[in-house]
Design a protein around this motif. Structure first.
Motif, PDB file in Angstrom:
ATOM      1  N   ALA A  85       0.855  -1.191   0.000  1.00  0.00           N
ATOM      2  CA  ALA A  85       0.000   0.000   0.000  1.00  0.00           C
ATOM      3  C   ALA A  85       0.886   1.234   0.000  1.00  0.00           C
ATOM      4  O   ALA A  85       2.029   1.178   0.443  1.00  0.00           O
ATOM      5  N   ALA A  86       0.342   2.336  -0.512  1.00  0.00           N
ATOM      6  CA  ALA A  86       1.093   3.600  -0.479  1.00  0.00           C
ATOM      7  C   ALA A  86       0.335   4.569   0.414  1.00  0.00           C
ATOM      8  O   ALA A  86      -0.859   4.801   0.213  1.00  0.00           O
ATOM      9  N   ILE A  87       1.028   5.082   1.420  1.00  0.00           N
ATOM     10  CA  ILE A  87       0.432   6.096   2.296  1.00  0.00           C
ATOM     11  C   ILE A  87       1.406   7.266   2.325  1.00  0.00           C
ATOM     12  O   ILE A  87       2.516   7.158   2.830  1.00  0.00           O
ATOM     13  N   ALA A  88       0.999   8.372   1.735  1.00  0.00           N
ATOM     14  CA  ALA A  88       1.964   9.463   1.525  1.00  0.00           C
ATOM     15  C   ALA A  88       1.265  10.801   1.349  1.00  0.00           C
ATOM     16  O   ALA A  88       1.653  11.595   0.495  1.00  0.00           O
ATOM     17  N   GLY A  89       0.229  11.044   2.141  1.00  0.00           N
ATOM     18  CA  GLY A  89      -0.525  12.283   1.953  1.00  0.00           C
ATOM     19  C   GLY A  89      -0.958  12.384   0.503  1.00  0.00           C
ATOM     20  O   GLY A  89      -0.975  13.460  -0.090  1.00  0.00           O
ATOM     21  N   MET A  90      -1.288  11.240  -0.061  1.00  0.00           N
ATOM     22  CA  MET A  90      -1.533  11.184  -1.504  1.00  0.00           C
ATOM     23  C   MET A  90      -2.969  11.589  -1.842  1.00  0.00           C
ATOM     24  O   MET A  90      -3.923  10.984  -1.370  1.00  0.00           O
ATOM     25  N   THR A  91      -3.071  12.615  -2.660  1.00  0.00           N
ATOM     26  CA  THR A  91      -4.372  13.111  -3.099  1.00  0.00           C
ATOM     27  C   THR A  91      -4.975  12.171  -4.131  1.00  0.00           C
ATOM     28  O   THR A  91      -4.278  11.716  -5.034  1.00  0.00           O
ATOM     29  N   VAL A  92      -6.263  11.901  -3.971  1.00  0.00           N
ATOM     30  CA  VAL A  92      -6.955  11.079  -4.963  1.00  0.00           C
ATOM     31  C   VAL A  92      -7.233  11.961  -6.188  1.00  0.00           C
ATOM     32  O   VAL A  92      -7.822  13.031  -6.063  1.00  0.00           O
ATOM     33  N   THR A  93      -6.750  11.538  -7.334  1.00  0.00           N
ATOM     34  CA  THR A  93      -7.049  12.271  -8.578  1.00  0.00           C
ATOM     35  C   THR A  93      -7.569  11.273  -9.609  1.00  0.00           C
ATOM     36  O   THR A  93      -7.325  10.063  -9.490  1.00  0.00           O
ATOM     37  N   GLU A  94      -8.260  11.771 -10.602  1.00  0.00           N
ATOM     38  CA  GLU A  94      -8.792  10.892 -11.660  1.00  0.00           C
ATOM     39  C   GLU A  94      -7.661  10.121 -12.329  1.00  0.00           C
ATOM     40  O   GLU A  94      -7.776   8.925 -12.582  1.00  0.00           O
TER      41      GLU A  94
END
Ligand code: ARG
Length: 293
Positions: free
Chosen positions: A133-142
């Motif tokens: 899994a990636a956890i990195a303050g990652m914004t969901v984008t299309e």
């Protein structure tokens, strides 16, 4: 600085209620239901599981040995979500995301392991199985949703502009004739590109901030909570917001496309942490720590 912590805690608490948006004027996303959050799953005690399994077959192991670790990829250059500390919640890695990752692993009887890499490499590392899994303050984008599946969002952020205290920039439009710095691959870069302004991209937030401090650039566009940290750490800087140019963004955990088994586990844990206030508490705690240093 208390105000900052409170505002952040509020953001965390309301994340499930807000319609989820993606950065920079792209189409609104569909909000995922938070129905699993409060449904109490019956928990078997370890003992009863062992007894049952032994009854099934004496030769079978009581607990499967595989899958005892959950490997999270991150880019530990993004305080207060992930950064390297002398001692962190997972090895040397500390921050809101790291505490969330640890909780998710533990809720599933696993140990969290962190692989630190470049932000741009995270989705590739998911695809090739290097991380779970990636956890990195990652914004969901299309665009990112085409490459990975995303969990229930756990934090709402927005892009902001960091400028020198005496800057005349008061809106995104004021950046038109200024030297703009962004971080490579971050949504801040996408936003500035969408606005049509030229910019320079840096590998790390701290590198972009150094350019600003040294007067080599006029403005850094980056996520709000991280901006607070940089402004606190460096004298003479301030934050300028422009809600009409920068929409709200939601952070979520990414898994390999189709890995619904892991996504379900992650979502259950996140939804529980959102419902019982753990995420809000972690947010307040780490954001408060910025101003208490
Ligand atoms: N929220 C921004 C994005 O998703 C920046 C995330 C940067 N995260 C990091 N761990 N370096 O693009």
């Amino acid at each position: 600085m208390k105000k900052v912590a409170k505002a952040a805690a509020l953001m965390l608490a309301t994340v499930m209620m807000t319609a989820s948006l993606t950065a920079c004027g792209s189409k609104p996303d569909t909000t995922q239901a938070n129905d699993a959050a409060v449904s109490g799953q019956p928990q078997k005690t370890e003992e009863s599981t062992v007894v049952e399994k032994q009854n099934e077959t004496d030769t079978q192991k009581a607990t499967p040995e595989a899958e005892t670790t959950l490997t999270f990829g991150t880019n530990a250059e993004f305080p207060p979500f992930e950064y390297v500390a002398s001692s962190g919640v997972i090895d040397q890695y500390d921050g809101i995301d790291m505490a969330i990752a640890k909780n998710i692993a533990e809720a599933n009887g696993m140990t969290a392991v962190v692989e630190n890499m470049e932000f741009d490499s995270l989705l590739v590392a998911l695809q090739n199985g290097q991380i779970d899994a990636a956890i990195a303050g990652m914004t969901v984008t299309e665009d990112r949703k085409e490459e990975a599946d995303f969990s229930t969002p756990y934090y709402t952020a927005t892009q902001v502009m960091i400028v020198k205290e005496d800057s005349d920039i008061t809106s995104a439009a004021d950046m038109a004739d200024k030297k703009i710095c962004v971080i490579q691959g971050y949504t801040g870069e996408i936003c500035v590109k969408d606005l049509g302004y030229p910019y320079e991209a840096f590998k790390k937030g701290t590198d972009a901030i150094m350019e600003l401090v040294n007067g080599k650039c006029d403005v850094v566009v980056i996520d709000s909570a991280t901006a607070e940290k940089y402004v606190f750490d460096n004298q003479g800087l301030k934050i300028v917001e422009d809600a009409s140019a920068f929409e709200s963004e939601e952070y979520a955990i990414a898994v390999k496309k189709g890995n619904t088994e892991l996504l379900d586990k992650i979502n259950k844990a996140i939804e529980t942490m959102l419902a019982d206030g753990t995420v809000a508490e972690l947010g307040a705690q780490y954001i408060e720590a910025i101003s208490a240093e």
